[in-house]
Enzyme design. Structure first.
Site, mmCIF file in Angstrom:
data_model
loop_
_atom_site.group_PDB
_atom_site.id
_atom_site.type_symbol
_atom_site.label_atom_id
_atom_site.label_comp_id
_atom_site.label_asym_id
_atom_site.label_seq_id
_atom_site.Cartn_x
_atom_site.Cartn_y
_atom_site.Cartn_z
ATOM 1 N N GLY A 75 0.792 -1.241 0.016
ATOM 2 C CA GLY A 75 0.029 -0.064 0.157
ATOM 3 C C GLY A 75 0.924 1.419 0.030
ATOM 4 O O GLY A 75 2.068 1.185 0.174
ATOM 5 N N GLN A 112 3.052 10.053 1.558
ATOM 6 C CA GLN A 112 4.564 9.371 1.472
ATOM 7 C C GLN A 112 5.362 9.817 0.238
ATOM 8 O O GLN A 112 6.279 9.438 0.048
ATOM 9 C CB GLN A 112 4.127 7.912 1.515
ATOM 10 C CG GLN A 112 3.811 7.408 2.999
ATOM 11 C CD GLN A 112 3.494 5.790 3.056
ATOM 12 O OE1 GLN A 112 2.657 5.522 2.424
ATOM 13 N NE2 GLN A 112 4.786 5.360 3.357
ATOM 14 N N CYS A 149 6.696 -0.084 7.384
ATOM 15 C CA CYS A 149 6.232 1.080 6.559
ATOM 16 C C CYS A 149 7.318 1.442 5.758
ATOM 17 O O CYS A 149 8.524 1.506 6.034
ATOM 18 C CB CYS A 149 5.792 2.138 7.527
ATOM 19 S SG CYS A 149 5.375 3.637 6.822
ATOM 20 N N LEU A 150 7.127 1.787 4.377
ATOM 21 C CA LEU A 150 8.084 2.481 3.548
ATOM 22 C C LEU A 150 8.657 3.561 3.950
ATOM 23 O O LEU A 150 9.578 3.797 3.353
ATOM 24 C CB LEU A 150 7.519 2.428 2.042
ATOM 25 C CG LEU A 150 6.858 1.024 1.550
ATOM 26 C CD1 LEU A 150 6.072 1.388 0.352
ATOM 27 C CD2 LEU A 150 8.102 0.192 1.259
ATOM 28 N N HIS A 200 -3.923 1.291 8.175
ATOM 29 C CA HIS A 200 -2.613 1.959 7.921
ATOM 30 C C HIS A 200 -2.213 3.133 6.966
ATOM 31 O O HIS A 200 -1.938 4.292 7.368
ATOM 32 C CB HIS A 200 -1.489 0.619 7.653
ATOM 33 C CG HIS A 200 0.122 1.121 7.589
ATOM 34 N ND1 HIS A 200 1.003 0.615 8.477
ATOM 35 C CD2 HIS A 200 0.595 1.915 6.599
ATOM 36 C CE1 HIS A 200 2.047 1.437 8.210
ATOM 37 N NE2 HIS A 200 1.946 2.155 6.887
ATOM 38 N N GLU A 201 -2.795 2.889 5.835
ATOM 39 C CA GLU A 201 -2.856 3.908 4.756
ATOM 40 C C GLU A 201 -3.758 5.015 5.193
ATOM 41 O O GLU A 201 -3.465 6.120 5.187
ATOM 42 C CB GLU A 201 -3.464 3.534 3.266
ATOM 43 C CG GLU A 201 -2.451 2.147 2.849
ATOM 44 C CD GLU A 201 -1.037 2.544 2.936
ATOM 45 O OE1 GLU A 201 -0.649 3.566 3.034
ATOM 46 O OE2 GLU A 201 -0.510 1.346 2.988
ATOM 47 N N HIS A 210 -2.174 7.333 7.569
ATOM 48 C CA HIS A 210 -1.276 8.180 6.972
ATOM 49 C C HIS A 210 -1.762 9.505 6.662
ATOM 50 O O HIS A 210 -1.313 10.386 6.527
ATOM 51 C CB HIS A 210 -0.544 7.600 5.602
ATOM 52 C CG HIS A 210 0.648 6.678 5.821
ATOM 53 N ND1 HIS A 210 1.915 7.078 6.395
ATOM 54 C CD2 HIS A 210 0.828 5.316 5.647
ATOM 55 C CE1 HIS A 210 2.650 6.319 6.440
ATOM 56 N NE2 HIS A 210 2.254 5.229 6.116
HETATM 57 O O1 GNR Z 1 4.336 -2.536 2.230
HETATM 58 C C1 GNR Z 1 3.851 -2.612 3.542
HETATM 59 N N1 GNR Z 1 3.527 -3.761 4.297
HETATM 60 C C2 GNR Z 1 2.700 -3.563 5.332
HETATM 61 C C3 GNR Z 1 2.795 -4.577 6.316
HETATM 62 C C4 GNR Z 1 2.054 -4.729 7.229
HETATM 63 C C5 GNR Z 1 1.154 -3.627 7.744
HETATM 64 C C6 GNR Z 1 1.145 -2.456 7.024
HETATM 65 C C7 GNR Z 1 1.830 -2.429 5.576
HETATM 66 S S1 GNR Z 1 1.855 -1.222 4.862
HETATM 67 C C8 GNR Z 1 3.521 -1.018 4.108
HETATM 68 C C9 GNR Z 1 3.578 -0.116 3.065
HETATM 69 C C10 GNR Z 1 3.170 1.222 3.335
HETATM 70 O O2 GNR Z 1 4.181 1.826 4.255
HETATM 71 N N2 GNR Z 1 2.292 1.918 3.239
HETATM 72 O O3 GNR Z 1 1.911 3.216 3.874
HETATM 73 NI NI NI Z 2 3.363 3.126 5.819
#
Ligand code: GNR
Ligand code: NI
Length: 176
Positions: free
Chosen positions: A45, A50, A97-98, A139-140, A143
């Site tokens: 995601g 980001q 998270c990236l 999670h997204e 953000h």
């Molecule tokens: O790639 C991603 N893997 C992930 C693994 C577990 C819970 C959430 C994520 S999201 C993350 C990509 C990212 O940072 N999205 O904002």
């Molecule tokens: Ni993230």
């Protein structure tokens, strides 16, 4: 076009993304660039903040549990102005998270969510999700409100993860 991913502790990640008025070609261009960037970075995601864009857009491609090799595009979705309209239950998952490469932590979230959004054609859609998709959606959407997964940890846990992240940045610099 592959975009640069904003890394913690850049203050842009703490800003609040703004609602999209209409899903026009410039929004679709952002979606396409975010999808390309998500695949390049091997994420499941990605949220607009980001890639240093303030518009409320997220993209996701969460693999099915039985998927061995990742099938690009299989579960791809782009959501504009997404909102959680219903959630239930609790689950814990080890998130990454990236924007904080190299660290992970167990995060508690709702187990099921229903999300309302606009798709890339500006059409209203509703998604009901559980499992990893429900986690990634939360999670997204976090953000877009300037919230990172580390903000969902206890203070002690957060400080430990931050210290580990900063340490890994230092060793990365020394290695260059
Ligand atoms: O790639 C991603 N893997 C992930 C693994 C577990 C819970 C959430 C994520 S999201 C993350 C990509 C990212 O940072 N999205 O904002
Ligand atoms: Ni993230």
């Amino acid at each position: 076009m592959i975009l640069e991913i904003v890394k913690y502790p850049d203050p842009f990640l703490k800003s609040e993304a703004v609602k999209v008025d209409s899903v026009d070609d410039s929004v679709r261009k952002l979606i396409d660039d975010m999808v390309e960037t998500m695949y390049y970075a091997r994420g499941i995601g990605l949220a607009s903040l980001q890639v240093r864009d303030p518009r409320r857009v997220v993209v996701l491609d969460v693999p099915d549990e039985d998927e061995k090799e990742r099938e690009k595009g299989k579960n791809l979705m782009a959501l504009v102005n997404p909102e959680i309209v219903y959630s239930e239950g609790e689950t814990i998952y080890e998130e990454g998270c990236l924007s904080l490469p190299g660290v992970t932590a167990d995060v508690e979230r709702a187990a099921k969510v229903r999300v309302k959004a606009l798709d890339r054609d500006g059409k209203q859609i509703e998604i009901e999700a559980e499992g990893l998709l429900a986690i990634a959606l939360q999670h997204e959407l976090d953000h877009l409100n300037g919230i990172l997964f580390i903000d969902r940890l206890s203070r002690l846990k957060r400080e430990l993860v931050k210290r580990k992240y900063k340490k890994s940045l230092e060793t990365e610099e020394r290695a260059i």
